[in-house]
Design an enzyme around this catalytic site. Structure first.
Site, PDB file in Angstrom:
ATOM      1  CE1 TYR A  32       1.107  -0.250   4.403  1.00 20.12           C
ATOM      2  CE2 TYR A  32       0.088   1.923   4.322  1.00 20.12           C
ATOM      3  CZ  TYR A  32       0.892   0.995   4.962  1.00 20.12           C
ATOM      4  OH  TYR A  32       1.483   1.324   6.144  1.00 20.12           O
ATOM      5  CE  LYS A 144       3.155   3.360   3.271  1.00 18.29           C
ATOM      6  NZ  LYS A 144       3.484   3.635   4.674  1.00 18.29           N
ATOM      7  CD  GLU A 177      10.039   2.371  10.315  1.00 17.07           C
ATOM      8  OE1 GLU A 177      10.012   3.336   9.538  1.00 17.07           O
ATOM      9  OE2 GLU A 177       9.990   1.195   9.922  1.00 17.07           O
ATOM     10  CG  LEU A 211       8.246   2.739   4.736  1.00 15.21           C
ATOM     11  CD1 LEU A 211       7.821   1.480   4.006  1.00 15.21           C
ATOM     12  CD2 LEU A 211       7.019   3.559   5.109  1.00 15.21           C
TER      13      LEU A 211
END
Lengths: 289, 289
Positions: A32, A144, A177, A211
């Protein structure tokens, strides 16, 4: 006779609505993107499309081109007529029986929503609180993908504790993250000179454990624009607690200052000077896009 | 105006069919089970329901009881009238906007299918080939969640190489389990006495890195029944290659001999004696259930 049951309703298997047979539903077998617009202009569209192409490639989903995706995004954006829009889309490997190995030539499914972005002025001006949480995710967070249960669990825990985001920490005690954001610290750095002497911007280096955030890219560009040294090296939890300033970066809200980290006030408990300067420089990136 | 697009069809957001708003679709935010019947009797139903309860608890999905699930499974099984049935079901956190944190009191969704099991006589009598593959999954594989993309990618790779299953290997070179099965080795063990002197059954100990396989439980019970020593310690890849016999265990096919491992023949390239004895003892467990 093969049957299905949805909630408590029995039906013949062939009567199951198609979306229930989507491989996203069974396996999270899809990838996505989230893109946003500022005042009628989609920001960093090509960056997002390139990352999406990488995600598709990494999970070997074929049968849809990025050009098709671009056209659909532009068509939907044009039709929606929303100035500050949040554009979500995913592509899944397709629909079929629940078998990890799909039928040959299965056609992928495309799904998109476009909605008005919520106003983030309060978070951006006053800053947010975060908790740390173990990073339980898989080993390819550079993709992702729709496998987001660990992210959901971390973010739910943050909300239970009255916080906005969960900052993920690996087995070595290093921050990777946020559950849905990139993480940054303004740390002391005696070797740093230039416009921000003694300070640097620290963030995790790009690897399979995070990411490749598009917003991160423009944060780094903003740091360079204001003459702030960038050091791509993971921040340990004690370093984060001792940092001058902290912030996260996310497509929907770009830079969001962090003023409380695991209950501890950061800086003066309000957004710091470097973060504010980066926010201004980021605005420049938006204006130039 | 908020819009959605499914394939290339634009529609108002509120016209999106409900299943597209299921949190399984967006996040894989749900847990599942696979149960089977033998000749009209569901095997190990209570084991599966107890594991399902643990999965629900681990991801904090509330609002559905195991008693409700049991009744739905029994109703569907009864209605389907399939002797050797595969019963799949999942519960997701519910349907709503794409937000990692759900609305308070969101009702979970239940979905079940019941189909005829494919015949596995060939695999069970002749054995299967497997490859090894890096275990890229998250750190809570004891939860049977819908985040199965790494499993899908591993199994697809096995099929590309003409093999039936991918055996997952962690960073230390130790086998955890198969992409959709438990893994077992019959290894030399000089201390082992009893009915199978010099041999033991090795399998990964239960921890957060593997699923607590129901079939595994009955394999261990079968080993005890035939007097085969059980050692719950992970098998390293070279140990697997040097093993007398290998097999995997999975609900839908119980014990399946492995006769080729990363291209290397195991034992005589056919199902071994200990594996066959275990298959017989497993049949006893089925008969007694």
């Amino acid at each position: 006779m093969p049957l299905a049951m949805i909630q408590d309703e029995l039906m013949p298997l062939e009567a199951v609505p198609i979306p229930f047979r989507d491989r996203a539903m069974y396996f999270g077998d899809g990838v996505y993107e989230v893109i946003r617009s500022y005042k009628g202009h989609i920001f960093a569209l090509e960056d997002h499309l390139m990352r999406f192409a990488n995600s598709l490639e990494a999970v070997d989903i074929r049968g849809i081109t990025v050009e098709t995706v671009r056209q659909r995004v532009l068509t939907a954006f044009d039709q929606a007529g929303i100035g500050n829009a949040k554009i979500y889309f995913h592509v899944t490997r397709g629909s079929g029986p629940r078998d990890p190995v799909e039928a040959p030539g299965l056609a992928p499914n495309f799904y998109l929503t476009i909605t008005e972005l919520e106003d983030a002025t309060l978070e951006k001006t006053q800053g947010i609180s975060v908790i740390t949480h173990p990073d339980l995710r898989w080993k390819r967070c550079d993709i992702k993908s729709l496998n987001l249960l660990p992210n959901v669990l971390a973010k739910r825990e943050a909300h239970k504790q009255g916080c906005d985001e969960a900052i993920l920490v690996d087995d070595q005690g290093l921050i990777t993250e946020g559950s849905a954001s990139a993480f940054f610290a303004i740390c002391g750095d005696s070797s740093a000179q230039g416009d921000w002497p003694g300070l640097c911007l620290r963030t995790t280096a790009l690897h399979v454990n995070i990411l490749p955030s598009v917003t991160r890219k423009y944060v780094i560009k903003s740091a360079q624009a204001i003459g702030l040294t960038v050091v791509e090296r993971s921040v340990a939890v004690p370093e984060a607690k001792a940092a001058q300033e902290l912030f996260l970066a996310v497509t929907t809200r770009d830079i969001v200052p962090i003023v409380k980290f695991d209950g501890q006030s950061i800086g003066q408990g309000k957004p710091g000077k470097a973060t504010q300067a980066l926010m201004q420089a980021f605005q420049q990136c938006i204006d130039e896009d």
